[in-house]
Scaffold this motif. Sequence first.
Motif, short mmCIF file in Angstrom:
data_model
loop_
_atom_site.label_atom_id
_atom_site.label_comp_id
_atom_site.label_asym_id
_atom_site.label_seq_id
_atom_site.Cartn_x
_atom_site.Cartn_y
_atom_site.Cartn_z
N LYS A 234 0.70 -1.12 -0.15
CA LYS A 234 -0.16 0.04 0.04
C LYS A 234 0.86 1.41 0.00
O LYS A 234 0.40 2.32 -0.28
CB LYS A 234 -1.00 0.08 1.32
N ASP A 235 2.24 1.13 0.50
CA ASP A 235 3.12 2.43 0.36
C ASP A 235 3.55 2.75 -0.86
O ASP A 235 3.79 1.90 -1.66
CB ASP A 235 4.12 1.98 1.18
N LYS A 236 2.95 4.02 -1.25
CA LYS A 236 3.40 4.49 -2.68
C LYS A 236 4.80 5.23 -2.99
O LYS A 236 4.98 5.78 -3.89
CB LYS A 236 2.20 5.18 -3.38
N THR A 237 5.43 5.09 -1.89
CA THR A 237 6.73 5.93 -1.76
C THR A 237 7.76 5.42 -2.98
O THR A 237 7.74 4.31 -3.20
CB THR A 237 7.56 5.48 -0.67
N ARG A 238 8.07 6.32 -3.76
CA ARG A 238 9.02 6.12 -5.09
C ARG A 238 10.30 5.79 -4.55
O ARG A 238 10.94 6.04 -3.61
CB ARG A 238 9.02 6.82 -6.15
N LEU A 239 11.01 4.74 -5.33
CA LEU A 239 12.30 4.15 -5.07
C LEU A 239 13.43 5.29 -4.74
O LEU A 239 14.03 5.43 -3.73
CB LEU A 239 12.74 2.91 -5.82
N LEU A 240 13.57 6.12 -5.51
CA LEU A 240 14.42 7.40 -5.64
C LEU A 240 14.06 8.24 -4.72
O LEU A 240 14.76 9.38 -4.32
CB LEU A 240 14.81 7.85 -6.96
N GLU A 241 12.64 8.05 -3.92
CA GLU A 241 12.52 9.16 -2.84
C GLU A 241 12.65 8.72 -1.45
O GLU A 241 12.63 9.26 -0.26
CB GLU A 241 10.90 9.34 -3.03
N GLU A 242 13.36 7.25 -1.36
CA GLU A 242 13.46 6.69 -0.19
C GLU A 242 14.76 7.59 0.66
O GLU A 242 15.78 8.16 -0.16
CB GLU A 242 14.00 5.35 -0.22
N PRO A 243 14.64 7.89 1.86
CA PRO A 243 15.59 8.82 2.55
C PRO A 243 16.94 8.16 2.89
O PRO A 243 17.73 8.80 3.10
CB PRO A 243 14.82 9.07 3.93
N LEU A 244 17.09 6.82 3.05
CA LEU A 244 18.39 6.14 3.43
C LEU A 244 18.58 4.85 2.82
O LEU A 244 17.45 4.15 2.73
CB LEU A 244 18.11 6.06 4.74
N TRP A 245 19.76 4.86 2.13
CA TRP A 245 20.16 3.49 1.62
C TRP A 245 21.40 2.67 2.41
O TRP A 245 22.47 3.59 2.71
CB TRP A 245 20.43 3.50 0.19
N THR A 246 21.54 1.69 2.31
CA THR A 246 22.94 0.82 2.44
C THR A 246 23.79 0.80 1.28
O THR A 246 23.08 0.39 0.22
CB THR A 246 22.61 -0.58 3.22
#
Length: 255
Positions: free
Chosen positions: A151-163
Amino acid sequence: MGEPTSSHTAKASSTTPPPPPPVPLSPKISLVQPSQKKKHKPKMVRVFRSVFRSLPIITPVCKFPSLPAGIPDGHHHHHHLRTVNGSSGGTRVSGTLFGYPKGRVSLSVQETPKCFPTAVIELSMHTSALQKEMAAGMVRVALECEKRSEKDKTRLLEEPLWTMFCNGKKTGYGMRREATEEDLSVMELLKAVSMGAGVLPMRSGGGDDVDGGEMTYVRAPFEHVVGSKDSETLYMLSPDGNTAGPELTIFFVRI
């Protein structure tokens, strides 16, 4: 002799040149907003990609001399389809890696060099360290984050943090941030550059004494391929525009 009259004083002061106006720390920003156009892929293309998303990457040799690509060695559980003839159906964007030699390198993604960035990501590597990796050969950067609910529509490049992994080695964390005034100044100075590498003297003095306020950059066109809502890839294009054999590849994945 008496004291000088007020008229003499006024005349003397009028010969003193006025101080120069202050030099602005950043150029006037004339970047434009990206188009925000949504590109609807044909249904058959989406089905094709979902079926072949598990195939291994194909990375032919490229003769572009200064930057490097592929998937990090420790990440064979993330497979991506890559075609040799450039028919992968991605969209062309402008990518810029920039930073002070002793500071962290940032990645700016733009629709075109004349647009405001659609994403600015601060990577967990010093600019000088990334330059050494690129000089040594092909560079593969993977940015991973956890999967979200359906249900979460957050786009991948809008993620705030990555490893972050570089050539299979964990280097820390990548962080998305809003474009700063300095970021926009760099994009403005490079507005007429579609591909190139060099050094920019920055008056804001963001670098330390060793850097001398000089910011290094590498800019190139990238092919942006969306495999799914949990998988996107940036492939650096060679100077002749051929999509085969990128030297630098950046993977964004949710796992």
